[in-house]
Design an enzyme around this catalytic site. Structure first.
Site, PDB file in Angstrom:
ATOM      1  N   ASN A  38     -17.179   0.767  -2.763  1.00 22.42           N
ATOM      2  CA  ASN A  38     -18.022   1.726  -2.038  1.00 22.42           C
ATOM      3  C   ASN A  38     -18.605   2.791  -2.977  1.00 22.42           C
ATOM      4  OD1 ASN A  38     -19.255   2.838   0.174  1.00 22.42           O
ATOM      5  ND2 ASN A  38     -17.410   3.764   1.033  1.00 22.42           N
ATOM      6  N   HIS A 123      -8.094   5.595  13.172  1.00 19.79           N
ATOM      7  CA  HIS A 123      -8.495   6.882  12.624  1.00 19.79           C
ATOM      8  C   HIS A 123      -9.023   7.793  13.733  1.00 19.79           C
ATOM      9  CE1 HIS A 123      -9.328   5.302   8.267  1.00 19.79           C
ATOM     10  NE2 HIS A 123      -8.157   4.921   8.741  1.00 19.79           N
ATOM     11  N   ARG A 148      -3.876   7.842  12.753  1.00 17.70           N
ATOM     12  CA  ARG A 148      -4.095   8.795  11.668  1.00 17.70           C
ATOM     13  C   ARG A 148      -4.841   9.994  12.223  1.00 17.70           C
ATOM     14  NH1 ARG A 148      -7.934   8.221   6.319  1.00 17.70           N
ATOM     15  NH2 ARG A 148      -9.447   9.021   7.817  1.00 17.70           N
ATOM     16  N   ASP A 218      -3.961  11.864   5.872  1.00 14.75           N
ATOM     17  CA  ASP A 218      -4.463  11.589   4.529  1.00 14.75           C
ATOM     18  C   ASP A 218      -4.934  12.894   3.895  1.00 14.75           C
ATOM     19  OD1 ASP A 218      -5.591  10.625   2.231  1.00 14.75           O
ATOM     20  OD2 ASP A 218      -7.048   9.314   3.201  1.00 14.75           O
ATOM     21  N   GLU A 244      -0.392  10.609   3.166  1.00 13.54           N
ATOM     22  CA  GLU A 244      -1.093   9.726   2.222  1.00 13.54           C
ATOM     23  C   GLU A 244      -1.795  10.513   1.128  1.00 13.54           C
ATOM     24  OE1 GLU A 244      -4.873   6.593   2.296  1.00 13.54           O
ATOM     25  OE2 GLU A 244      -3.950   7.260   4.177  1.00 13.54           O
ATOM     26  N   GLU A 270      -4.585   3.816  -2.880  1.00 14.45           N
ATOM     27  CA  GLU A 270      -5.824   3.135  -2.517  1.00 14.45           C
ATOM     28  C   GLU A 270      -6.820   3.115  -3.674  1.00 14.45           C
ATOM     29  OE1 GLU A 270      -8.792   6.118  -0.186  1.00 14.45           O
ATOM     30  OE2 GLU A 270      -6.958   5.623   0.889  1.00 14.45           O
ATOM     31  N   ARG A 291      -0.607   1.461  -1.036  1.00 15.19           N
ATOM     32  CA  ARG A 291      -1.850   1.577  -0.275  1.00 15.19           C
ATOM     33  C   ARG A 291      -3.013   0.751  -0.836  1.00 15.19           C
ATOM     34  NH1 ARG A 291      -3.978   2.196   3.547  1.00 15.19           N
ATOM     35  NH2 ARG A 291      -5.389   3.962   3.300  1.00 15.19           N
ATOM     36  N   HIS A 320      -4.913  -0.884   2.277  1.00 17.20           N
ATOM     37  CA  HIS A 320      -6.146  -0.143   2.546  1.00 17.20           C
ATOM     38  C   HIS A 320      -7.093  -0.990   3.398  1.00 17.20           C
ATOM     39  CE1 HIS A 320      -8.904   3.083   1.813  1.00 17.20           C
ATOM     40  NE2 HIS A 320      -9.691   2.427   0.978  1.00 17.20           N
ATOM     41  N   ASP A 324     -15.392   0.029   4.700  1.00 13.17           N
ATOM     42  CA  ASP A 324     -16.079  -0.432   3.498  1.00 13.17           C
ATOM     43  C   ASP A 324     -15.327  -1.582   2.844  1.00 13.17           C
ATOM     44  OD1 ASP A 324     -14.751   2.425   2.952  1.00 13.17           O
ATOM     45  OD2 ASP A 324     -14.348   1.162   1.212  1.00 13.17           O
ATOM     46  N   TRP A 410     -12.459  15.037  -4.175  1.00 14.63           N
ATOM     47  CA  TRP A 410     -12.960  14.887  -2.803  1.00 14.63           C
ATOM     48  C   TRP A 410     -11.946  14.128  -1.955  1.00 14.63           C
ATOM     49  CZ3 TRP A 410     -14.456  10.200  -0.366  1.00 14.63           C
ATOM     50  CH2 TRP A 410     -14.950  10.376   0.922  1.00 14.63           C
TER      51      TRP A 410
END
Length: 410
Positions: A38, A123, A148, A218, A244, A270, A291, A320, A324, A410
C-alpha cells in the site's frame, strides 16, 4: 514436471490499488498471488516484471521451496518489503497451483484443518463516543465477536484508524488511509492528549458493552517504549485482547521495557518481513501475537516458519488483514490460519463491491468466524476484464507532524 508457461502482473484499482501475480502452467492451471504494498505498489510491480517474471518461465511449478530459496538467495540483496512482497506473490501462486493440481483446498496440503473456523475481529471507530458506540453495534450486528476500538482525540483533526464517516456504505467500515493524489496528506499528533484520552474511552466501552467482548487497540508505532508501557498499564483494567504496535519494534530490546511494566498482551509485526525481524521478540517472549501478513512476509512458506518458531513460546498468530490486502492475500491467510495449531485471531475488513467483482471469492464469514472454503487451491479467481476497468491511481499513506512541526511516526 509441470512448467510455468506464462507469468503476468495485473494492477487494478477497484476500491483501492491491488497488485496480483498470475501464473499459468502448461496444463492450463492458473495460480494467483497478492503483491500489494500500500502506497508503494509500483515498486513491487517493477521488481516482479523486470527481475522475477523472466526467471519463472519454464520453471517447475511444484518446486515451491526451491523457488522460494532461489528468489531469496540469488538476488543477494535480501529482505525488505518490496523483495518479500514479490517473493510472497510467487510463493502463494505456486501453492494455489499445487493445491489445484491435487484437487484440494490449500489448507489440506498444509496439514489439514486444526479448527472449524477462524475467529475474526472487525474495525470499529468514531470521532467521539456516540459514533464509536454506533460503529461497535454495527459490527456486532454483522456478526463480529471481537472488535478493534479506535477513536478520535480531542484537539486533533485526524487520527489513524478513524473513518471520516463510519456509517458510510451501510455500516461497512471502509477506512482507506492511502489518499489518492500526487502528495501524501499531512495529519497532526499529540501523544500526551492521546494517553490522557484513551483509558476513559475503554472504560466507557466496557461499561456499555460489558466485560466479555474481546477488545483490541492499535497504537500504530507512535509511542516511545516508556509511553507504551504507561498505556499498557493504564489499559489493564479493561482486559484488552491485545495492544498492537505500541512502539516501533525495529528496536527489539525496547519491548523488554514495555513487558516490565504491563501484562496487557502485545501484538507486533505488520511492518516486519522476515523471521529475522522477530528473532529476539519471540525467543525472549516479548510479544504475544505475530502480526505479519502473508503478502508482505515471503508468502505461506516463510510466514509458516515464523509461526512454527513462535509456537515454541506459546505465541500465536494475528495475521494482518486490512482491505489493502487483496482477497487473494486474505484467502492465503485463512488457509494458513486454519492449518496451524497456534492460531490466535484474524483481522478482517470486508472489501467493497467493486473489489468483489474483480476477485471472486469462496471464503465465508459466519457468526464471527471465517473459513477459506473447500474449492481446490486458494478459492479465489481474478476477472481480468473487470480488473481492466479500474486502472491504477497514484495514492500515498498519510504522515504525521507534531505541534512544533516535527515529522512523527504515523
Amino acid at each position: 514436471m509441470t512448467s510455468i508457461q506464462t507469468a503476468e502482473v495485473v494492477v487494478t484499482s477497484p476500491d483501492r490499488n491491488f497488485v496480483t501475480l498470475r501464473l499459468t502452467t502448461e496444463d492450463g492451471l492458473v495460480g494467483l498471488g497478492d503483491a500489494t504494498l500500500n502506497g508503494r505498489e509500483l515498486a513491487v510491480v517493477a521488481y516482479l516484471r523486470e527481475h522475477v517474471l523472466p526467471l519463472l518461465i519454464g520453471r517447475d511449478a511444484h518446486r515451491i521451496e526451491d523457488t522460494w530459496q532461489f528468489l531469496y538467495r540469488s538476488a543477494y540483496w535480501r529482505r525488505g518489503p518490496v523483495t518479500m512482497a514479490a517473493i510472497a506473490a510467487v510463493d502463494v501462486a505456486l501453492w494455489d497451483l499445487k493445491a489445484q493440481a491435487a484437487g484440494m483446498p490449500l489448507y489440506q496440503l498444509l496439514g489439514g484443518a486444526s479448527r472449524t473456523g477462524l475467529l475474526a475481529y472487525g474495525h470499529a471507530s468514531g470521532r467521539d463516543l456516540p459514533e464509536l458506540f454506533d460503529s461497535i453495534r454495527d459490527h456486532l450486528d454483522q456478526g463480529y465477536q471481537a472488535i478493534r476500538v479506535q477513536i478520535g482525540v480531542p484537539g486533533l483533526t485526524a487520527v489513524y484508524g478513524v473513518a471520516a464517516s463510519p456509517r458510510a456504505g451501510g455500516g461497512r467500515y471502509d477506512y482507506e488511509p492511502a489518499g489518492r493524489g500526487a502528495y501524501p496528506a499531512e495529519e497532526d499528533w499529540d501523544t500526551r492528549a492521546y494517553l490522557r484520552h484513551l483509558p476513559a474511552v475503554f472504560d466507557a466501552v466496557r461499561n456499555e458493552f460489558g466485560p466479555e467482548l474481546p477488545l483490541l487497540h492499535d497504537a500504530h508505532h507512535r509511542l516511545t517504549p516508556i509511553q507504551a508501557a504507561r498505556l499498557g498499564k493504564a489499559l489493564e483494567p479493561y482486559d484488552l485482547f491485545w495492544l498492537e504496535d505500541a512502539t516501533p519494534a525495529e528496536n527489539q530490546q525496547a519491548l523488554r521495557l514495555v513487558r516490565q511494566h504491563t501484562t496487557t498482551p502485545l501484538a507486533i509485526g505488520e511492518v516486519f518481513n522476515t523471521i529475522w525481524d522477530y528473532q529476539e521478540l519471540i525467543r525472549e517472549q516479548l510479544i504475544d501475537y505475530v502480526r505479519s501478513a502473508v503478502t508482505h512476509t515471503g508468502g505461506i512458506t516463510h510466514l509458516r516458519r515464523i509461526l512454527d518458531f513462535a509456537a515454541q513460546y506459546q505465541i500465536k498468530s494475528g495475521i494482518h488483514g486490512p482491505t489493502d490486502i487483496s482477497p487473494v492475500g486474505m484467502a492465503a491467510a485463512l488457509h494458513l490460519g486454519l492449518a496451524i495449531h497456534n492460531f490466535g485471531i484474524q483481522e478482517y475488513m470486508k472489501h467493497g463491491t467493486r473489489t468483489d467483482q474483480v476477485f471472486h471469492q469462496t471464503f465465508t464469514f459466519t457468526d464471527g468466524y471465517l473459513h477459506p472454503g473447500d474449492q481446490p487451491g486458494l478459492g479465489v479467481t481474478l476477472d481480468t476484464d473487470q480488473a481492466g476497468q479500474y486502472p491504477y491511481e497514484q495514492a500515498y499513506l498519510p504522515y504525521n507532524r507534531l505541534t512544533d512541526g516535527t515529522i512523527h511516526d504515523w
